[in-house]
Write a protein that holds these residues in place. Sequence first.
Motif, PDB file in Angstrom:
ATOM      1  N   ARG A 327       9.665   5.198  14.879  1.00 31.79           N
ATOM      2  CA  ARG A 327       9.883   4.116  15.841  1.00 31.79           C
ATOM      3  C   ARG A 327      11.346   3.963  16.198  1.00 31.79           C
ATOM      4  NH1 ARG A 327       6.748  -0.658  13.432  1.00 31.79           N
ATOM      5  NH2 ARG A 327       8.731  -0.717  12.368  1.00 31.79           N
ATOM      6  N   LEU A 328      11.581   3.457  17.408  1.00 27.54           N
ATOM      7  CA  LEU A 328      12.942   3.134  17.816  1.00 27.54           C
ATOM      8  C   LEU A 328      13.150   1.639  17.574  1.00 27.54           C
ATOM      9  CD1 LEU A 328      15.555   4.073  19.213  1.00 27.54           C
ATOM     10  CD2 LEU A 328      14.563   3.185  21.330  1.00 27.54           C
ATOM     11  N   ASP A 329      14.037   1.327  16.679  1.00 28.18           N
ATOM     12  CA  ASP A 329      14.307  -0.073  16.361  1.00 28.18           C
ATOM     13  C   ASP A 329      15.419  -0.617  17.238  1.00 28.18           C
ATOM     14  OD1 ASP A 329      12.552   0.119  14.156  1.00 28.18           O
ATOM     15  OD2 ASP A 329      14.165   1.008  12.964  1.00 28.18           O
ATOM     16  N   ILE A 330      15.236  -1.863  17.679  1.00 31.96           N
ATOM     17  CA  ILE A 330      16.295  -2.564  18.402  1.00 31.96           C
ATOM     18  C   ILE A 330      16.867  -3.624  17.474  1.00 31.96           C
ATOM     19  CG2 ILE A 330      16.852  -4.026  20.376  1.00 31.96           C
ATOM     20  CD1 ILE A 330      14.394  -2.938  21.792  1.00 31.96           C
ATOM     21  N   PHE A 331      18.165  -3.609  17.294  1.00 34.71           N
ATOM     22  CA  PHE A 331      18.781  -4.671  16.500  1.00 34.71           C
ATOM     23  C   PHE A 331      19.776  -5.437  17.342  1.00 34.71           C
ATOM     24  CE2 PHE A 331      17.587  -1.721  13.020  1.00 34.71           C
ATOM     25  CZ  PHE A 331      16.768  -2.603  12.324  1.00 34.71           C
TER      26      PHE A 331
ATOM     27  N   ILE B 330      11.692  -5.724  17.490  1.00 40.31           N
ATOM     28  CA  ILE B 330      11.777  -6.177  18.871  1.00 40.31           C
ATOM     29  C   ILE B 330      11.181  -5.094  19.743  1.00 40.31           C
ATOM     30  CG2 ILE B 330      13.301  -6.826  20.769  1.00 40.31           C
ATOM     31  CD1 ILE B 330      15.416  -7.579  18.727  1.00 40.31           C
ATOM     32  N   ASN B 335      10.449   0.649  24.591  1.00 42.46           N
ATOM     33  CA  ASN B 335      10.362   1.231  23.245  1.00 42.46           C
ATOM     34  C   ASN B 335       9.016   0.934  22.595  1.00 42.46           C
ATOM     35  OD1 ASN B 335      10.818  -1.505  22.651  1.00 42.46           O
ATOM     36  ND2 ASN B 335      11.857  -1.009  20.742  1.00 42.46           N
TER      37      ASN B 335
END
Lengths: 351, 351
Positions: A327-331, B330, B335
Amino acid sequence: MRPTVHDIAETAGVSLATVDRVLNDRPGVRGVTKAKVEAAIVSLGYVRDVAAANLAKSRVYPLVFILPEGDNPFMRGLEAEVRRAGLHSPAERTRLSVATVPAFDAGALVKAIDAAIMEDVSGIAAVVVDAPEVSAAIARAHAAGIPFVTLVSDLANSGRDHFVGVDNIAAGRTAGSLMGRFLGERPGAVAVLAGSMRVRDHRERLDGFHAAMPVTRTVLPVLEGQDDPDLSFSLISDCLAANPTLAGIYNLGAGNRGLIKALSARGRADLCVIAHELTAETRAALETGLVDAVLNQDAGHEVRSAIRVLRAKADGLPVISAQERIRLDIFIKDNLPAGPDEDEQPGAAGN
Amino acid sequence: MRPTVHDIAETAGVSLATVDRVLNDRPGVRGVTKAKVEAAIVSLGYVRDVAAANLAKSRVYPLVFILPEGDNPFMRGLEAEVRRAGLHSPAERTRLSVATVPAFDAGALVKAIDAAIMEDVSGIAAVVVDAPEVSAAIARAHAAGIPFVTLVSDLANSGRDHFVGVDNIAAGRTAGSLMGRFLGERPGAVAVLAGSMRVRDHRERLDGFHAAMPVTRTVLPVLEGQDDPDLSFSLISDCLAANPTLAGIYNLGAGNRGLIKALSARGRADLCVIAHELTAETRAALETGLVDAVLNQDAGHEVRSAIRVLRAKADGLPVISAQERIRLDIFIKDNLPAGPDEDEQPGAAGN
DNA sequence: AAATTTCTGATTTACGTACATCAAAAATTC
DNA sequence: GAATTTTTGATGTACGTAAATCAGAAATTT
């Protein structure tokens, strides 16, 4: 209790040895008998007890991770995760080792791959650069029957068995989309800093970013910082000086240190900055507001996924691709996970 | 090869039986001998082969998950993940079962907990409501020596052994922060839809949201939709009608169906919408642009974490808290992970 | 010093599977 | 129908740990 090989033997009306032959695909079983046994397996819902099986065969799987050397924090994070996984590895009957090679150096990479082939390891995971001789080395591994997975940056048509990493086009799109929303109606161009257009993941991120940017927003020509702090610093500094109305910066490579240094030297004003990989540096920059969002691929997940895939391939088992998608995480500063201080414990296959 | 119990016995100069007594904390070992054995364990770097140990003890751990019934998609997702994990459970020597109880019903919840205690399960994981009788039931489980973890919504001071879920204050903050950035300078008030202020996670999210909202932005009084689609629909519809200049909506509860229905009835205009939990509904709404961001806690991670924690507690082992922290994801449309269609395969402890 | 308690050793069985060996039975070929 | 090949059965050992039993040694108490 769940059924065992003994139960299969009984219901199929055959001996334990025959069941074993069917289960492990050994020769010397007539078609009819094999069918009988398989029917019993299905009707009982037998599943092999992997723990007991591993115990019995006591086979070990030596796996090699080939990573770029240097102070790229993400790569060092990957290395740390390999070592972390290595603590658990005896339980999974794997033995992990790490080989580091100069970054962006196809020749060194090929040498490391060939060395691993010579050692007759059970699997290789590597962060590869995009070059024909690398593809050839991967093909040699394949010919030697050694499973090969590409890490972080893919190399399709190379014969690699699997790619472990995020969808980098989607990552670029995500960055572009977030940048667009964060900027809103605010005018100004956007700059992009990359490591090198010679690695596929950077090219893909750039493509995605362009695709997601509103056409009304100017994207300056990409700056290639070679993932080098000093070069990145000067490129960004010059860019800031030359474009006083700059609205945002997207760093799709690993030159975060130089970028952040340039940003803090300038004083932030209202620049929207999006970067990749959650490291100590980017975390701190998020907390102070120098950086607005960080896109991340979880190094721990990637390492564990690579190990699972290599083991499955070594055993000739199928890979459950849905399970291995990274997964691509957004922080942003509000959903930062606990810091590295509290996070020193070995991770698990679990989370 | 890695050391075994036999090696320990040899280097410590004791018998296998004594090593076993030390390792499994059985009585009948003098302090001096115990120290000798422990020294040998350390010097050899012995680690118990869990696979072999589990094989030998062939103990099973019956675990119960108590979840709210009804069509709350997130809860149904949790249930699906428990069943998914159940497929692997024989290998981990656990036996999972699910009990569903009416939502927001403390009495039914208490009954289910007591039933599990009667069955003498090895552990209980439950989505609890905030009521003194629930705390009392958890205390009874604790007194019976049954590990208890709270899922999704915590109940501190109840004697629960562990909480598995996200930091809901941070979740609210994240929503507020994103909403603030997405809206930028655009004027207008923000509405908040919740399920019920009687569950702690909803209260905490609301607190975080308020804290992160710029003071210049008006937040309307919270709407309580009881996680009911029809009620949520009418509350939101009325709110939209009454506030033509509304700039955004934050749904911190499970009433997404009603919310989305109201939004699509109205036609979106330029409303910024942030919701919780990635389900088929919210995913579709993200894709069509009805919803701008979805905050998510991964149900699979939560279930697997709960299982690990309960097993550790049942064995008297320590919980590695850093490893069991649940991240807040998120998602924006760029994404989104692969859809549920491609995702039917059982998940792993791994990812 | 005898009696008692507490500790330790030796040994065995079990968990579920893998794998090897040798004999016996069945099928096939000539 | 004899010789051969293929298939199956019976049996045992191994993996590393758990757990139980019983005998013997050491420590403690009286």
